[in-house]
Design an enzyme around this catalytic site. Structure first.
Site, mmCIF file in Angstrom:
data_model
loop_
_atom_site.group_PDB
_atom_site.id
_atom_site.type_symbol
_atom_site.label_atom_id
_atom_site.label_comp_id
_atom_site.label_asym_id
_atom_site.label_seq_id
_atom_site.Cartn_x
_atom_site.Cartn_y
_atom_site.Cartn_z
ATOM 1 N N HIS A 1 -50.289 41.066 2.482
ATOM 2 C CA HIS A 1 -51.725 41.246 2.243
ATOM 3 C C HIS A 1 -52.317 39.873 1.918
ATOM 4 O O HIS A 1 -52.748 39.608 0.788
ATOM 5 C CB HIS A 1 -51.918 42.216 1.083
ATOM 6 N N ARG B 1 -56.210 46.092 10.125
ATOM 7 C CA ARG B 1 -55.561 46.633 8.925
ATOM 8 C C ARG B 1 -54.674 47.776 9.418
ATOM 9 O O ARG B 1 -55.173 48.784 9.913
ATOM 10 C CB ARG B 1 -56.610 47.136 7.937
ATOM 11 N N GLN C 1 -56.055 39.366 0.372
ATOM 12 C CA GLN C 1 -56.149 39.762 -1.025
ATOM 13 C C GLN C 1 -55.541 38.698 -1.928
ATOM 14 O O GLN C 1 -56.130 38.300 -2.945
ATOM 15 C CB GLN C 1 -55.436 41.098 -1.245
ATOM 16 N N ARG D 1 -62.966 38.890 -2.627
ATOM 17 C CA ARG D 1 -62.513 39.201 -1.266
ATOM 18 C C ARG D 1 -63.596 38.775 -0.267
ATOM 19 O O ARG D 1 -63.299 38.227 0.797
ATOM 20 C CB ARG D 1 -62.245 40.708 -1.123
ATOM 21 N N ASP E 1 -49.784 46.861 -9.184
ATOM 22 C CA ASP E 1 -50.290 47.593 -8.029
ATOM 23 C C ASP E 1 -49.803 49.030 -8.159
ATOM 24 O O ASP E 1 -48.942 49.340 -9.000
ATOM 25 C CB ASP E 1 -49.770 46.939 -6.740
ATOM 26 N N CYS F 1 -55.153 44.875 -7.453
ATOM 27 C CA CYS F 1 -55.846 44.785 -6.165
ATOM 28 C C CYS F 1 -56.687 46.018 -5.845
ATOM 29 O O CYS F 1 -57.505 45.978 -4.924
ATOM 30 C CB CYS F 1 -54.848 44.506 -5.043
#
Length: 328
Positions: A153, A126, A156, A316, A248, A288
């Site tokens: 991402h 990440r 996700q 997830r 987001d 998210c």
């Protein structure tokens, strides 16, 4: 970019079906690297793993495997879901922060990838720059998973579409509208929709649109599934007929210095009751996380009965288990 790693000799009697053989040894860097059928396979695997987990059954696909988890960006859901997922599959996670590695002192990423490949069976990273993930994957001889970059991402987004299928019973023919910054989340939702047959509408302020090259890739991918992609600066237009509303944060990690200017630019892009009058009555709301209530979304929407944000967060775990089972 697709990387297929040289696999160690299988010492068991496991027989791989054609789809499993296609996925084993692959890196999971971006959704564009995978076909629609390959992504559908991972989603199906996630459904099975989730049912097994709920029924108290165990899948030990990572028995004897050690997976390194490299974090240059802080995380709650990514770290916990990967660590728990690895443990549930019988493997062992090894957490590595930037300060734990010689990367923090300037060791080349190529050397890090080659060295870690001698110790580990897979790597999740990440980080900030997408090129970092690509370079690590290019030099590692074990599968590398993109846990998040500034460009994409994918874990996700795939978990999000797994959640949508759970709630709506299908994917193809639905419409997902994303309101906000044309960031990594927007990019991966666009590509997932294109690959899985979901119509996507993206509404951003002028100057905050998704990367043009990624938009082009998504439109090309959508030809196969018949999905549509709409990019607009008009949020009301974007939410018309939407089954899913997604947003987001306005300023992602690393953009904190832009917070004030972004608040001004995004003022009319808040997901609230007034905007959602234009969506379908049975819309579902997604985010998210982490979320800033009162900024990108009103509190009564994110905490309301049509919000499925915690189902997303849970999924997830199951989707990332399916990814690891498929490629490692």
């Amino acid at each position: 970019m697709i990387h297929v790693k040289v696999q160690q000799q299988n010492t068991g009697n496991e027989q791989l079906n054609p789809m499993q053989a296609q996925l084993k040894g692959r890196d999971f860097l971006a959704l564009n690297d995978f076909s629609s059928s390959q992504l559908q396979h991972i989603l199906h695997e996630a459904e099975i793993l989730k049912k097994q987990h709920k029924n108290g059954q165990q899948d030990r696909s990572l028995e004897g495997k050690i997976i390194g988890l490299i974090f240059e960006k802080a995380s709650t859901r990514t770290r916990v879901s990967f660590e728990v997922g690895i443990l549930q599959l019988g493997g062992k996670p090894l957490f590595l922060s930037k300060n734990d590695l010689q990367l923090g002192r300037g060791e080349p990423l190529s050397d890090t990838g080659k060295v870690l490949s001698r110790y580990l069976d897979g790597i999740m990273i990440r980080t900030y720059a997408h090129d970092t993930v690509i370079e690590l994957a290019r030099n590692a001889t074990i599968p590398v998973i993109n846990g998040l970059t500034d460009l994409a991402h994918p874990c996700q987004a795939l978990a999000d579409f797994h959640t949508i299928k759970e709630k709506k019973g299908k994917l193809k023919g639905l419409k997902l509208t994303y309101i906000g910054d044309g960031n990594n989340m927007a990019h991966s939702l666009m590509m997932a929709g294109a690959k899985l047959g979901v119509d996507i509408a993206i509404a951003t302020p002028p100057g905050y649109e998704p990367d043009a090259s990624i938009s082009k890739l998504c439109k090309n991918a959508a030809v196969e599934t018949g999905a549509t992609l709409q990019i607009t600066n008009n949020p009301v237009q974007a939410v018309q007929g939407a089954d899913i509303i997604y947003t987001d944060v306005w300023a992602s990690m690393g953009q904190e210095q832009e917070q004030q200017s972004r608040e001004t630019a995004f003022q009319s892009y808040q997901v609230n009751r007034e905007l959602l009058k234009h969506a379908k009555n049975d819309y579902l709301f997604m985010h998210c996380l982490p979320a800033h209530r009162g900024e990108e979304v009103a509190a009564d929407i994110i905490d309301g009965p049509q919000s499925i944000i915690f189902d997303q967060a849970e999924n997830r775990l199951h989707v990332q288990k399916a990814i690891m089972k498929s490629i490692i």
